[in-house]
Design an enzyme around this catalytic site. Structure first.
Site, short mmCIF file in Angstrom:
data_model
loop_
_atom_site.label_atom_id
_atom_site.label_comp_id
_atom_site.label_asym_id
_atom_site.label_seq_id
_atom_site.Cartn_x
_atom_site.Cartn_y
_atom_site.Cartn_z
N ASP A 1 0.81 -1.20 0.00
CA ASP A 1 0.00 0.00 0.00
C ASP A 1 0.86 1.26 0.00
OD1 ASP A 1 -2.65 1.44 0.57
OD2 ASP A 1 -1.44 2.04 2.30
N GLU B 1 1.23 -0.05 -4.96
CA GLU B 1 0.45 1.17 -5.13
C GLU B 1 1.43 2.31 -4.96
OE1 GLU B 1 -3.45 3.52 -3.38
OE2 GLU B 1 -2.10 2.52 -2.00
#
Length: 589
Positions: free
Chosen positions: A260, A292
């Protein structure tokens, strides 16, 4: 291969061969640490570099904490399980090798076969609920499920990004063995399981590391939107998360990780080191690493580094075309959404070093494989960070959405669906939490109201769902009966057909797919093509409400993958109908 797996790490409670358990904690700011059981307390030996250790008789199920100061007992930051899911309470000794794996010989699947399905475990009924859905997803054509974060968080419901104990599966979702049973069952069906992990911050409730290891967090430099930045450049800290990655891959046999918001780590060198260490340890299996990364750092992708990145550029440009929205971050795409969309299809990122909001963003990505990019129409962020959690089924016409779905599933980049998208679910996915203090509840509630106060279409801020209300979570749970409606069955049939075509005609050649260009056909239509084995894959997509003029004549060897007879006839006559995607293979010249 043995049917029992464990990851040996220098942290936490590790069962020893002699039947005892070794407890170890990095607490450089603590003069003395004690190991606290329910009925006894034991001094821990101070080792070099801030380590504290104690070896005791402590069978699986033993509850323990660490006393840092007379008035402060804390859970183990490397806890494999928390009693009752309490982030302030006792950690529990776990035997990681107790689960008898049924599919111990599973080695994974290659990345070019990946079709991802993102889901929230709690909203799908916990680990057991997700396991029950696996046969349906496998029959649909999904090859990998991606779980939103499951690390232990405060309360009973959370998106997962407020986790504070990264080695402990959230008790609200089920037990460690139930998680292993889910992964084991997935492997038996030929499905990969990817886990979303958060290494850039901890949640606001239950993180005690600052009390005894202040160096865990950066004292200088940029922070994160969610709190203090983590200093992964410090070996003890960086290794903590490397071991976390290896723990999920080895002990739980996940097939990959999605990291993330790595731009908030501010340390690309550590990311490359993490990838190298994972690749070395997992050399006998096909394990996939996903990023990400708002910075669009193309150098992190491919060549044995990270397999792929979520391509927000593709989503954002397409969302503007589908909905006409231009608020917030969509504003950067509003001036030329089609131009940015075709650049994603032809070159990867829409921004490759050009300024975005006054700052350069991205790196050149045109030489990367299309498989380095994960495309999606929706995900947890893009739905749940809307004030009312609406899905695209509530924001655009069904025919246009079907055209976008065909573009997503039959283009070479790796496609991802969000839970319920396959039947056109209208169930909202809202932002939900279960914070245990009134101060945090008020802060989250008011933060959401301020965030959306400027959007008149959402009405009064007081009408926004309260993130902490149990009803907000309940409203976000899928209703599987929706899939049995005529509209749901039609969408399921479409998705199943598209994925069957992908696996039959695209997947065998995707490892060597090469983009040949993507071009706008007016403001709302496009043409893109890729060299695919001995053929050329051609996609013509019109998201507008009027026909688009084209100048192409399919050859006698054209193999149609998607398109109804009327649309194909119009195409042969030089018109691409509105709300239509046509896909075909041409023999390579």
């Amino acid at each position: 291969m043995s049917g029992h797996f464990r990851h040996a790490m220098p942290y936490g409670a590790q069962l020893q061969d002699d039947g005892r358990t070794r407890f170890r904690l990095w607490a450089p700011d603590a003069d003395q640490v004690e190991l606290v059981f329910e009925e006894s307390t034991h001094a821990m030996s101070a080792l070099d570099d801030g380590w504290h250790e104690c070896v005791r008789q402590a069978p699986p199920g033993t509850r323990y904490r660490y006393r840092i100061r007379p008035e402060l007992c804390v859970p183990d930051p490397a806890s494999r399980l928390q009693q009752d899911g309490d982030v302030h309470g006792a950690s529990v000794v776990v035997d990681p090798a107790a689960y008898p794996w049924q599919h111990a010989d599973w080695r994974g699947r290659p990345w070019h076969e990946a079709v991802l399905y993102e889901l929230h475990v709690g909203a799908c009924g916990g680990f057991r609920g997700v396991q029950a859905t696996l046969p349906r997803l496998q029959a649909l054509g999904i090859t990998a499920i991606e779980l939103m974060p499951i690390a232990q968080f405060p309360g009973r419901r959370n998106w997962g990004y407020d986790g504070v104990l990264p080695f402990a599966p959230a008790a609200a979702d089920g037990t460690p063995d139930e998680l292993k049973a889910l992964i084991d069952a997935a492997h038996g069906l030929g499905l990969m399981v990817i886990l979303d992990v958060v290494y850039n911050h901890f949640g606001p409730d239950g993180n005690y590391l600052g009390e005894y290891a202040a160096a865990f967090f950066r004292s200088e430099g940029p922070g994160t939107p969610w709190g203090a930045a983590i200093d992964v450049a410090l070996p003890q800290v960086g290794d903590f998360f490397v071991h976390n990655a290896l723990y999920w891959l080895e002990e739980y046999r996940f097939d990959g990780l999605r990291l993330d918001a790595v731009h908030a780590l501010h340390d690309p060198a550590w990311l490359l080191s993490l990838a190298a260490r994972v690749r070395a340890a997992m050399s006998g299996r096909q394990v996939h690493l996903i990023l990400e990364n708002e910075a669009n750092q193309a150098h992190l992708l491919g060549s044995g580094r990270f397999d792929a990145q979520w391509n927000d550029d593709f989503h954002n440009a397409l969302h503007v075309l589908l909905t006409g929205e231009s608020a917030g971050y969509y504003g950067a795409y509003a001036d030329d959404p089609m131009g940015k969309l075709v650049r994603c299809l032809g070159e990867g990122f829409a921004w490759q070093g050009e300024p975005m909001r006054g700052k350069p963003r991205g790196e050149p990505s045109g030489d990367l494989s299309p498989l380095c990019f994960i495309h999606f129409l929706q995900n947890h962020d893009q739905i749940g960070n809307r004030a009312l959690g609406e899905r695209l089924t509530s924001l655009c016409e069904p025919a246009v959405l079907e055209a976008a779905c065909a573009l997503l599933l039959l283009a070479p980049p790796v496609p991802m669906l969000f839970m319920g998208e396959e039947w056109g679910s209208r169930t909202p996915f809202l932002y939900f939490t279960d914070h245990q203090t009134e101060a945090l509840r008020d802060a989250v509630r008011e933060g959401r109201r301020k965030e959306f106060a400027e959007f008149e279409s959402y009405g009064q801020a007081e009408t926004l769902p309260d993130p902490n209300a149990a009803s907000t979570f309940e409203r976000s749970r899928l209703d599987p009966h929706d899939a049995a409606s005529p509209e749901g069955l039609a969408r399921l049939t479409l998705v199943r057909q598209l994925l069957a075509q992908r696996q039959r005609h695209l997947a065998p050649h995707l490892q060597h797919a090469q983009a040949m260009g993507a071009f706008a056909l007016g403001k709302r239509a496009l043409h893109a093509s890729w060299r695919l084995g001995g053929a050329v894959l051609c996609i013509y997509c019109n998201l507008g409400d009027t026909p688009a003029a084209i100048d192409v004549t399919p050859t006698a060897g054209t193999q149609w993958l998607h398109g109804n007879p009327a649309a194909i006839a119009a195409f042969r006559a030089g018109r691409l109908p509105p709300a239509c995607t046509l896909v075909f293979l041409e023999p390579s010249a």
